[in-house]
Design a protein around this motif. Structure first.
Motif, PDB file in Angstrom:
ATOM      1  N   PRO A 275       3.609  73.212   1.548  1.00 23.77           N
ATOM      2  CA  PRO A 275       4.494  72.934   2.691  1.00 23.77           C
ATOM      3  C   PRO A 275       4.908  71.468   2.721  1.00 23.77           C
ATOM      4  O   PRO A 275       4.188  70.585   2.244  1.00 23.77           O
ATOM      5  CB  PRO A 275       3.644  73.293   3.909  1.00 23.77           C
ATOM      6  CG  PRO A 275       2.242  73.266   3.438  1.00 23.77           C
ATOM      7  CD  PRO A 275       2.262  73.572   1.969  1.00 23.77           C
ATOM      8  N   VAL A 276       6.074  71.229   3.310  1.00 20.22           N
ATOM      9  CA  VAL A 276       6.598  69.873   3.437  1.00 20.22           C
ATOM     10  C   VAL A 276       5.848  69.178   4.551  1.00 20.22           C
ATOM     11  O   VAL A 276       5.633  69.737   5.630  1.00 20.22           O
ATOM     12  CB  VAL A 276       8.109  69.907   3.751  1.00 20.22           C
ATOM     13  CG1 VAL A 276       8.653  68.510   3.922  1.00 20.22           C
ATOM     14  CG2 VAL A 276       8.840  70.645   2.656  1.00 20.22           C
ATOM     15  N   LYS A 277       5.432  67.937   4.307  1.00 19.27           N
ATOM     16  CA  LYS A 277       4.709  67.184   5.327  1.00 19.27           C
ATOM     17  C   LYS A 277       5.689  66.687   6.376  1.00 19.27           C
ATOM     18  O   LYS A 277       6.724  66.121   6.056  1.00 19.27           O
ATOM     19  CB  LYS A 277       3.978  66.001   4.698  1.00 19.27           C
ATOM     20  CG  LYS A 277       2.865  66.412   3.780  1.00 19.27           C
ATOM     21  CD  LYS A 277       2.165  65.206   3.229  1.00 19.27           C
ATOM     22  CE  LYS A 277       1.059  65.612   2.270  1.00 19.27           C
ATOM     23  NZ  LYS A 277       0.404  64.450   1.684  1.00 19.27           N
ATOM     24  N   LYS A 278       5.337  66.906   7.647  1.00 18.19           N
ATOM     25  CA  LYS A 278       6.161  66.420   8.741  1.00 18.19           C
ATOM     26  C   LYS A 278       5.776  64.977   9.045  1.00 18.19           C
ATOM     27  O   LYS A 278       4.607  64.618   8.985  1.00 18.19           O
ATOM     28  CB  LYS A 278       5.956  67.279   9.982  1.00 18.19           C
ATOM     29  CG  LYS A 278       6.427  68.703   9.798  1.00 18.19           C
ATOM     30  CD  LYS A 278       6.215  69.507  11.037  1.00 18.19           C
ATOM     31  CE  LYS A 278       6.680  70.936  10.829  1.00 18.19           C
ATOM     32  NZ  LYS A 278       6.433  71.767  12.006  1.00 18.19           N
ATOM     33  N   PRO A 279       6.770  64.143   9.404  1.00 17.70           N
ATOM     34  CA  PRO A 279       6.432  62.757   9.734  1.00 17.70           C
ATOM     35  C   PRO A 279       5.621  62.696  11.020  1.00 17.70           C
ATOM     36  O   PRO A 279       5.783  63.515  11.927  1.00 17.70           O
ATOM     37  CB  PRO A 279       7.794  62.079   9.897  1.00 17.70           C
ATOM     38  CG  PRO A 279       8.744  63.188  10.170  1.00 17.70           C
ATOM     39  CD  PRO A 279       8.189  64.405   9.491  1.00 17.70           C
ATOM     40  N   SER A 280       4.735  61.717  11.106  1.00 17.69           N
ATOM     41  CA  SER A 280       3.905  61.579  12.291  1.00 17.69           C
ATOM     42  C   SER A 280       4.731  61.042  13.453  1.00 17.69           C
ATOM     43  O   SER A 280       5.838  60.544  13.282  1.00 17.69           O
ATOM     44  CB  SER A 280       2.735  60.643  12.008  1.00 17.69           C
ATOM     45  OG  SER A 280       3.226  59.344  11.744  1.00 17.69           O
ATOM     46  N   LYS A 281       4.182  61.130  14.661  1.00 17.25           N
ATOM     47  CA  LYS A 281       4.890  60.663  15.853  1.00 17.25           C
ATOM     48  C   LYS A 281       5.126  59.164  15.806  1.00 17.25           C
ATOM     49  O   LYS A 281       6.162  58.678  16.213  1.00 17.25           O
ATOM     50  CB  LYS A 281       4.111  61.020  17.109  1.00 17.25           C
ATOM     51  CG  LYS A 281       4.117  62.492  17.427  1.00 17.25           C
ATOM     52  CD  LYS A 281       3.408  62.764  18.721  1.00 17.25           C
ATOM     53  CE  LYS A 281       3.434  64.244  19.050  1.00 17.25           C
ATOM     54  NZ  LYS A 281       2.770  64.521  20.315  1.00 17.25           N
ATOM     55  N   LYS A 282       4.159  58.414  15.278  1.00 15.48           N
ATOM     56  CA  LYS A 282       4.300  56.959  15.233  1.00 15.48           C
ATOM     57  C   LYS A 282       5.461  56.552  14.338  1.00 15.48           C
ATOM     58  O   LYS A 282       6.235  55.678  14.688  1.00 15.48           O
ATOM     59  CB  LYS A 282       3.011  56.312  14.747  1.00 15.48           C
ATOM     60  CG  LYS A 282       1.901  56.376  15.747  1.00 15.48           C
ATOM     61  CD  LYS A 282       0.678  55.654  15.239  1.00 15.48           C
ATOM     62  CE  LYS A 282      -0.443  55.715  16.256  1.00 15.48           C
ATOM     63  NZ  LYS A 282      -1.632  55.007  15.792  1.00 15.48           N
TER      64      LYS A 282
END
Length: 128
Positions: free
Chosen positions: A81-88
């Motif tokens: 799966p593609v990694k989602k960017p973190s909130k920060k």
């Protein structure tokens, strides 16, 4: 399965796709296939991925299963799966986008300025 028949599983990045359904996979830096100096493997899609119509494109991360008999070829068994960017990181991008640009670098466009009515037509006499 005996130890002799076991396959090795590696993770890598798909760099190229070929028209016959094969892909060139670049293995992670820490993975070396059976003491060979190959980091690139020619992989084909497993039947399970083909049956479920999972699409694989260049840039995707995959798991590839490599036989001990031919370490330059393998079977792609899983698309990671593609990694989602973190909130920060997304907040940092939003803050940078909302910053106003420096006005000193902007030059006013002379064509967009509206001239005065008196300076529009100097030959025309003013009406009183």
């Amino acid at each position: 399965m005996s130890k002799k028949e076991q396959k090795r599983i590696y993770e890598g990045l798909v760099t190229d796709s070929f028209p016959d359904g094969r892909f060139r996979v670049l293995l992670d830096n820490d993975d070396k296939v059976d003491n060979h100096n190959t980091d690139i493997i020619l992989g084909y899609i497993s039947g399970n991925i083909r049956r479920r119509l999972i699409r694989i494109f260049p840039g995707d991360r995959v798991q590839i299963e490599v036989s001990q008999y031919d370490p330059t070829r393998g079977r792609i068994i899983y698309r990671l799966p593609v990694k989602k960017p973190s909130k920060k990181s997304s907040e940092n991008l939003n803050n940078k986008a909302s910053e106003k640009p420096d006005k000193t670098s902007e030059k006013p466009d002379k064509a967009s300025e509206k001239p005065d009515k008196a300076s529009e037509n100097p030959n025309k006499a003013s009406e009183n």
